[in-house]
Design an enzyme around this catalytic site. Structure first.
Site, PDB file in Angstrom:
ATOM      1  N   PRO A 124       0.830  -1.207   0.000  1.00 11.86           N
ATOM      2  CA  PRO A 124       0.000   0.000   0.000  1.00 11.86           C
ATOM      3  C   PRO A 124       0.864   1.257   0.000  1.00 11.86           C
ATOM      4  O   PRO A 124       1.810   1.373   0.765  1.00 11.86           O
ATOM      5  CB  PRO A 124      -0.802  -0.121   1.297  1.00 11.86           C
ATOM      6  N   GLU A 125       0.549   2.195  -0.883  1.00 10.11           N
ATOM      7  CA  GLU A 125       1.260   3.454  -0.932  1.00 10.11           C
ATOM      8  C   GLU A 125       0.349   4.556  -0.398  1.00 10.11           C
ATOM      9  O   GLU A 125      -0.746   4.284   0.097  1.00 10.11           O
ATOM     10  CB  GLU A 125       1.738   3.729  -2.358  1.00 10.11           C
TER      11      GLU A 125
END
Length: 271
Positions: free
Chosen positions: A2-3
């Site tokens: 996840p960014e």
């Protein structure tokens, strides 16, 4: 992994269910995450959650007693569920609320984190030296130019350096550099102000659009309500090495830069 957009989508998904709710329990089934989970039940039980914020890829759950600092790691997720939802494998932590719901932290790879800070969170070692948020006015061309001055390091590596700007991970660094027409291996300090101006604008636009679309769907990510992100279908270069450029039709090149996959167009992106 996840960014920033995926973490922000998660924040937006869980915040309405948490803010102004009282914590009645904290259940830690497995405290062996990236760092040991502290036993903070005494500190947090009875506290009212005041707000849910994001700093870089960290989620901050604020109470008057202190702040829970949560990181999703490579495979973590947070879900709002009824309190009697059966426990599944990798459901490591439940924050139990007085409204009959729980905030459940699931992390198969256990590279995530759940920490506690009673000081102003800016003083916490994980947060103290972070650069500006990319979607704020603090990230601007003057700030970026000053941070890159004299640097011979590749611009993509600098763009992913959290001391320079936070949250621009591998996916969005690839995409922003393509949109700005900048070769990922270009020396950061050699890029002129005009091109940096375009790059700053593209970083902001791409991240904002990704958040609007619900984040990028990768192997492990689902957002807080269980729906996947939809930005993956908008990617121009990331994950497309050897395919044709969406702009000029040239075959995209794929290299390793800083141990991360880097995809670019040798025609559209110049040094």
């Amino acid at each position: 992994m996840p960014e920033l957009p995926e973490v922000e989508v998660t924040r937006q998904g869980i915040a309405p269910f948490l803010v102004e709710q009282t914590v009645v329990d904290l259940v830690i089934r497995n405290g062996s995450l990236r760092w040991p989970v502290p036993d903070i039940a005494k500190q947090i039980i009875g506290q009212v959650i005041r707000q849910v914020r994001r700093r870089a890829k960290y989620l901050l759950i604020d109470t008057d007693a202190g702040t829970s600092i949560v990181h999703l790691g490579m495979s973590g997720s947070l879900r709002i569920l009824p309190h009697d939802t059966p426990v599944e494998k990798h459901d490591h932590i439940d924050l139990v609320l007085a409204n009959g719901r729980i905030l459940r932290f699931n992390d198969p790879r256990r590279f995530g984190a759940w920490l506690w800070c009673e000081l102003p969170e800016e003083a916490h070692p994980l947060l103290a030296k972070l650069g500006p948020e990319p979607l704020t006015q603090a990230f601007n061309v003057a700030q970026l130019a000053a941070a890159l001055a004299g640097k011979k390091k590749a611009i993509k590596l600098c763009l992913m350096d959290n001391h320079i700007v936070v949250g621009v991970g591998n996916i969005y660094a690839n995409e922003a550099l393509f949109a700005a027409g900048i070769h990922p291996e270009a020396e950061a300090g050699s890029i002129d102000i005009e091109r940096l101006t375009v790059l700053v604008a593209e970083v902001k636009q791409i991240l904002a659009h990704a958040i609007k679309q619900g984040g990028t769907t990768l192997k492990d990510f689902t957002n807080a309500d269980g729906k996947p992100g939809y930005f993956a279908q908008k990617l121009h270069v990331y994950g497309r090495g050897g395919e044709t450029c969406t702009s000029c039709g040239n075959l995209l090149s794929e290299i390793r830069l800083g141990q991360r996959t880097t995809v670019f167009c040798g025609i559209c992106q110049t040094r």
